[in-house]
Enzyme design. Structure first.
Site, PDB file in Angstrom:
ATOM      1  N   LYS A   8       0.844  -1.190   0.000  1.00 12.35           N
ATOM      2  CA  LYS A   8       0.000   0.000   0.000  1.00 12.35           C
ATOM      3  C   LYS A   8       0.879   1.240   0.000  1.00 12.35           C
ATOM      4  O   LYS A   8       2.051   1.203   0.391  1.00 12.35           O
ATOM      5  CB  LYS A   8      -0.959   0.019   1.200  1.00 12.35           C
ATOM      6  CG  LYS A   8      -0.294   0.125   2.581  1.00 12.35           C
ATOM      7  CD  LYS A   8      -0.072   1.548   3.045  1.00 12.35           C
ATOM      8  CE  LYS A   8       0.592   1.569   4.419  1.00 12.35           C
ATOM      9  NZ  LYS A   8       1.282   2.869   4.690  1.00 12.35           N
ATOM     10  N   ASP A 134      -2.317  -1.601  10.313  1.00 11.21           N
ATOM     11  CA  ASP A 134      -2.578  -1.656   8.868  1.00 11.21           C
ATOM     12  C   ASP A 134      -3.246  -2.953   8.420  1.00 11.21           C
ATOM     13  O   ASP A 134      -3.744  -3.032   7.289  1.00 11.21           O
ATOM     14  CB  ASP A 134      -1.269  -1.501   8.078  1.00 11.21           C
ATOM     15  CG  ASP A 134      -0.694  -0.096   8.151  1.00 11.21           C
ATOM     16  OD1 ASP A 134      -1.392   0.797   8.665  1.00 11.21           O
ATOM     17  OD2 ASP A 134       0.450   0.093   7.710  1.00 11.21           O
TER      18      ASP A 134
END
Length: 285
Positions: A8, A134
């Site tokens: 990401k 995350d």
């Protein structure tokens, strides 16, 4: 079961405060990108075995623990404990995502373990954020507005298919040190995260104007500045560090310019690839 599991980037990342428990509150826009680790997992009768395949260019600067300290190992342990299962598994991770890069390389591996074990057993875990802030995002992927310590995730409009160059130097960034530096900033310029969300939802071709990362003001790395400079020279619309560093992404319109930029960055001995923003975290292979 074997999957490719995405990295990401933070299209925007702001620190909005410090909580009583010592964590920092964030506002961010997360985006999965087409840079992947491969995770291979096999159910066994007992125990958790973990092996890692790390490219030499990563191994030199970014040591990755390949034992019970690895977040993927912890994910399997949590999965079996929470579901009261007495079986085990073998996990093999082939790294394609550099670590200490601000790209969630460990968290995406943990999410992949949870995803695969869930598909294989029909069970799940109730609180993946126990493994890391995350991890819940990677279980959904795509484009999301993220708040809190990363646990509040709101999907926003699809921003996939955008051309990126992602690059990283040899220097890594300690997350703890980066946050200490954030705490000592005076009158920092905050990214306009809400304007970015609005742009992605209503005028995505203008969204790049609002890319930004507060950590760039707290983490001063010559390699980051050099990578950004080279990306802009090759006509990136915007070039921004991701996470607490030290990878940088540049948004490109022209694929040929992106390729030329990668070639130039590799000449300078940086890790560099071209890829796209993607809608999902996992690809079954």
């Amino acid at each position: 079961m074997r999957v490719k599991t995405a990295a990401k980037i933070n299209l925007a990342l702001d620190v909005t405060g410090k909580l009583p428990n010592g964590y920092h509150s964030l506002e961010s826009v997360f985006q999965t990108v087409g840079l992947y680790d491969e995770v291979d997992i096999e159910l066994t009768n007992s125990g958790i075995e973990l092996s890692c395949e790390v490219p030499e260019m990563f191994a030199d600067s970014d040591p990755i623990p390949c034992d019970e300290r690895n977040i993927a190992y912890k994910a399997a342990k949590l999965f079996f404990e929470e579901n009261s299962m007495d079986c085990g598994c073998r996990i093999h991770i082939k790294k394609g995502i550099p670590s200490q890069a601000g790209m969630g390389g460990g968290s995406t591996d943990a999410a992949a373990v949870l995803y695969c074990l869930g598909r294989m057993t029909g069970k799940n875990v109730s609180a993946p954020e126990k493994l890391g802030a995350d991890v819940p995002f990677f279980l959904t992927g795509g484009t999301a507005y993220v708040e809190g310590i990363g646990e509040k995730i709101t999907p926003i409009a699809d921003y996939s298919g955008r051309i990126l160059v992602i690059a990283k130097g040899k220097e890594g960034v300690s997350t703890a040190e980066a946050y200490r530096n954030i705490d000592s900033l005076t009158a920092p310029a905050h990214p306009e995260t809400h304007k970015l969300v609005e742009a992605i939802n209503s005028a995505p071709d203008t969204a790049y104007r609002y890319f930004g990362n507060l950590f760039e003001q707290a983490v001063k790395l010559p390699e980051v500045d050099d990578i950004k400079s080279n990306m802009l020279k090759y006509r990136a619309r915007r070039a921004v560090m991701t996470g607490s560093g030290s990878a940088v992404f540049g948004l490109f319109i022209d694929p040929a310019q992106a390729v030329r930029c990668v070639d130039k960055l590799r000449e300078k001995d940086y890790f560099a690839i071209t890829c796209e923003t993607v809608l999902e975290s996992f690809i079954i292979i």
